[in-house]
Design a protein around this motif. Structure first.
Motif, PDB file in Angstrom:
ATOM      1  N   HIS A   1       1.022  -1.130  -0.075  1.00  0.00           N
ATOM      2  CA  HIS A   1       0.106  -0.220  -0.039  1.00  0.00           C
ATOM      3  C   HIS A   1       0.987   1.100   0.079  1.00  0.00           C
ATOM      4  O   HIS A   1       0.632   2.258  -0.552  1.00  0.00           O
ATOM      5  N   ALA A   2       1.922   1.275   0.953  1.00  0.00           N
ATOM      6  CA  ALA A   2       2.797   2.456   0.667  1.00  0.00           C
ATOM      7  C   ALA A   2       3.496   2.709  -0.558  1.00  0.00           C
ATOM      8  O   ALA A   2       3.666   3.595  -0.784  1.00  0.00           O
ATOM      9  N   ARG A   3       3.822   1.411  -0.886  1.00  0.00           N
ATOM     10  CA  ARG A   3       4.692   1.526  -2.438  1.00  0.00           C
ATOM     11  C   ARG A   3       3.848   2.098  -3.381  1.00  0.00           C
ATOM     12  O   ARG A   3       4.261   2.909  -4.111  1.00  0.00           O
ATOM     13  N   LEU A   4       2.537   1.689  -3.458  1.00  0.00           N
ATOM     14  CA  LEU A   4       1.529   2.071  -4.357  1.00  0.00           C
ATOM     15  C   LEU A   4       1.574   3.742  -4.261  1.00  0.00           C
ATOM     16  O   LEU A   4       1.392   4.474  -5.300  1.00  0.00           O
ATOM     17  N   ARG A   5       1.024   4.015  -3.153  1.00  0.00           N
ATOM     18  CA  ARG A   5       0.936   5.352  -2.818  1.00  0.00           C
ATOM     19  C   ARG A   5       2.153   6.427  -3.192  1.00  0.00           C
ATOM     20  O   ARG A   5       2.046   7.374  -3.663  1.00  0.00           O
ATOM     21  N   ALA A   6       3.502   5.836  -2.932  1.00  0.00           N
ATOM     22  CA  ALA A   6       4.731   6.400  -3.380  1.00  0.00           C
ATOM     23  C   ALA A   6       4.836   6.575  -4.885  1.00  0.00           C
ATOM     24  O   ALA A   6       5.386   7.532  -5.302  1.00  0.00           O
ATOM     25  N   ASP A   7       4.357   5.674  -5.406  1.00  0.00           N
ATOM     26  CA  ASP A   7       4.623   5.294  -6.885  1.00  0.00           C
ATOM     27  C   ASP A   7       3.402   6.132  -7.914  1.00  0.00           C
ATOM     28  O   ASP A   7       3.992   6.796  -8.884  1.00  0.00           O
ATOM     29  N   ALA A   8       2.240   6.287  -7.373  1.00  0.00           N
ATOM     30  CA  ALA A   8       1.064   6.760  -8.176  1.00  0.00           C
ATOM     31  C   ALA A   8       1.447   8.412  -8.090  1.00  0.00           C
ATOM     32  O   ALA A   8       1.645   8.843  -7.203  1.00  0.00           O
ATOM     33  N   PRO A   9       0.729   9.009  -9.245  1.00  0.00           N
ATOM     34  CA  PRO A   9       0.912  10.314  -9.216  1.00  0.00           C
ATOM     35  C   PRO A   9       0.061  10.706  -8.150  1.00  0.00           C
ATOM     36  O   PRO A   9      -1.192  10.439  -8.106  1.00  0.00           O
ATOM     37  N   LYS A  10       0.161  12.482  -7.780  1.00  0.00           N
ATOM     38  CA  LYS A  10      -0.443  12.785  -6.967  1.00  0.00           C
ATOM     39  C   LYS A  10      -1.399  13.669  -7.561  1.00  0.00           C
ATOM     40  O   LYS A  10      -1.060  14.951  -8.384  1.00  0.00           O
ATOM     41  N   ASP A  11      -2.779  13.323  -7.846  1.00  0.00           N
ATOM     42  CA  ASP A  11      -3.823  13.959  -8.681  1.00  0.00           C
ATOM     43  C   ASP A  11      -4.651  14.414  -7.582  1.00  0.00           C
ATOM     44  O   ASP A  11      -5.629  13.410  -7.324  1.00  0.00           O
ATOM     45  N   SER A  12      -4.935  15.346  -7.425  1.00  0.00           N
ATOM     46  CA  SER A  12      -6.074  15.864  -6.281  1.00  0.00           C
ATOM     47  C   SER A  12      -7.413  16.004  -7.054  1.00  0.00           C
ATOM     48  O   SER A  12      -8.262  15.878  -6.141  1.00  0.00           O
ATOM     49  N   SER A  13      -7.629  16.210  -8.345  1.00  0.00           N
ATOM     50  CA  SER A  13      -8.886  15.948  -8.902  1.00  0.00           C
ATOM     51  C   SER A  13      -9.458  14.620  -8.928  1.00  0.00           C
ATOM     52  O   SER A  13     -10.576  14.343  -9.225  1.00  0.00           O
ATOM     53  N   ARG A  14      -8.307  13.635  -8.782  1.00  0.00           N
ATOM     54  CA  ARG A  14      -8.853  12.156  -9.295  1.00  0.00           C
ATOM     55  C   ARG A  14      -8.867  11.370  -7.535  1.00  0.00           C
ATOM     56  O   ARG A  14      -9.374  10.228  -7.428  1.00  0.00           O
ATOM     57  N   GLY A  15      -8.078  11.853  -6.840  1.00  0.00           N
ATOM     58  CA  GLY A  15      -7.763  11.232  -5.465  1.00  0.00           C
ATOM     59  C   GLY A  15      -7.575   9.734  -5.593  1.00  0.00           C
ATOM     60  O   GLY A  15      -6.327   9.472  -6.241  1.00  0.00           O
ATOM     61  N   ASP A  16      -8.131   8.979  -4.772  1.00  0.00           N
ATOM     62  CA  ASP A  16      -7.550   7.566  -4.638  1.00  0.00           C
ATOM     63  C   ASP A  16      -7.845   6.933  -5.811  1.00  0.00           C
ATOM     64  O   ASP A  16      -7.196   5.781  -6.144  1.00  0.00           O
TER      65      ASP A  16
END
Length: 368
Positions: free
Chosen positions: A246-261
């Motif tokens: 889970h931590a790895r996924l959050r670190a790798d995925a782009p931070k897109d405030s319009s789409r969230g999770d």
């Protein structure tokens, strides 16, 4: 019907996972809850308890009662827990079952000289304005990828724009009268070949360096991999626990405030869409998705090219992002996006979907 009851060791292991001291030592109460829940559901699947049939033995009943409640800060193991901080109770249950089934399945065996054919049929949204109106339609694109048993060898990919459409706003006749979509467009068509599936990069000459480390043979040019290119090496390097992945996924995925999770959901879909993720990694990814706040079961009977699955997804400002899983096999069978009605498209309109299938064949160009 023969049912398996828990052994002493199995039940003791589940109860041990609830020990408050153990929780403090091994990552906190949430980590302990996750371990206990997985152990409990695995045992329930074996006894048939999750399917509504009877349970076996007084020790199972007593153990289930003990596992059901964790007296550690008032935390209760049950649907309420998973509908609050993570996915809804229904989504968490569906993902847990899919994970358990996936682990029990056998991955396709691709012997020497044979290929894994991954067929991806995607319907993408096209829009056009003409005659004072806006038109939208889904256009079908087919991709077939032949992956050799040795993934470091040459892959073959064929792409085709089929010319099939499904109308979202307007009709074919109305669009033609208005002069919409003056030219047929779609994804690139043709055939490509590439070592490790790198179809659009020139092949290396002799020996190359990967990320600046020691020179490696050309056959090892696959590199470190990613969510979009889940090589064996990349999968080997992933965390093997839910919290770590889970931590790895959050670190790798782009931070897109319009789409969230929903961006996290897309990254998992990117990996699963390749058809190359091993069953144990796939199962762990499902369990990570169960940690995403707001994830829900949105449709229990999605039909993608004749395969029926459960849609699990997240709702954003303008669309729902959905991942489709076959509950009978634990296989990822595709994804879908659906309009929420906040934009220009009607609520509930499917704005794109992709179906994925795999088969073992004798060579490039061969179909089952």
């Amino acid at each position: 019907m023969t049912r398996r009851s828990w052994s002493e060791a199995e039940l003791d292991g589940a109860l041990e996972a609830l020990d408050p001291g153990g929780a403090d030592r091994d990552g906190g109460a949430d980590a302990a809850l996750g371990r206990a829940r997985a152990a409990l559901l695995d045992g329930m699947a074996g006894t048939g308890a999750t399917r509504g049939v009877g349970v076996v033995g007084g020790r199972w009943v007593a153990g289930a009662a003990a596992v059901a409640v964790l007296v550690a800060g008032g935390l209760v193991v049950g649907p309420e827990r998973f509908g609050g901080r993570g996915a809804s109770a229904e989504a968490a249950e569906a993902l847990e079952r899919a994970a358990a089934v996936a682990v029990g399945e056998v991955d396709p065996e691709v012997g020497p000289g044979r290929y894994l054919l991954v067929t991806t049929r995607a319907w993408t949204l096209d829009t056009s304005s003409a005659g004072g109106r806006s038109f939208s339609r889904l256009s079908e694109n087919l991709a077939e990828t032949w992956v050799p048993a040795d993934r470091r060898a040459e892959w073959v990919e064929r792409r085709d724009v089929t010319g099939e459409h499904r109308w979202v706003v307007g009709t074919a006749e109305e669009a033609e009268r208005a002069g919409a979509f003056p030219e047929e467009e779609g994804q690139p068509e043709g055939e490509w070949r590439g070592v490790c599936g790198r179809f659009h990069e020139p092949p290396p000459a002799g020996r190359v360096r990967v990320h600046g480390v020691e020179p490696v043979p050309e056959s090892d040019w696959c590199g470190a991999g990613s969510w979009q290119q889940p090589t064996e090496r990349w999968q080997d390097g992933l965390p093997t626990d839910v919290a770590g992945l889970h931590a790895r996924l959050r670190a790798d995925a782009p931070k897109d405030s319009s789409r969230g999770d929903a961006a996290l959901l897309t990254y998992v879909a990117d990996a699963l869409r390749t058809g190359l993720v091993r069953k144990e990694v796939r199962a762990l990814m499902y369990r990570v998705l169960a940690e995403l706040p707001g994830l829900e079961v949105l449709d229990r009977a999605v039909n993608l090219d004749g395969r029926v699955g459960i849609a699990l997804g997240l709702t954003g400002p303008f669309e729902r992002a959905e991942l489709i899983v076959d509950p009978a096999t634990g296989q990822f069978i595709g994804e879908r996006t659906v309009a929420t009605g906040e934009g220009s498209l009607p609520s509930g309109a499917v704005t794109g979907f992709t179906s994925v299938g795999t088969a073992v064949v004798d060579g490039p160009g061969v179909r089952p």
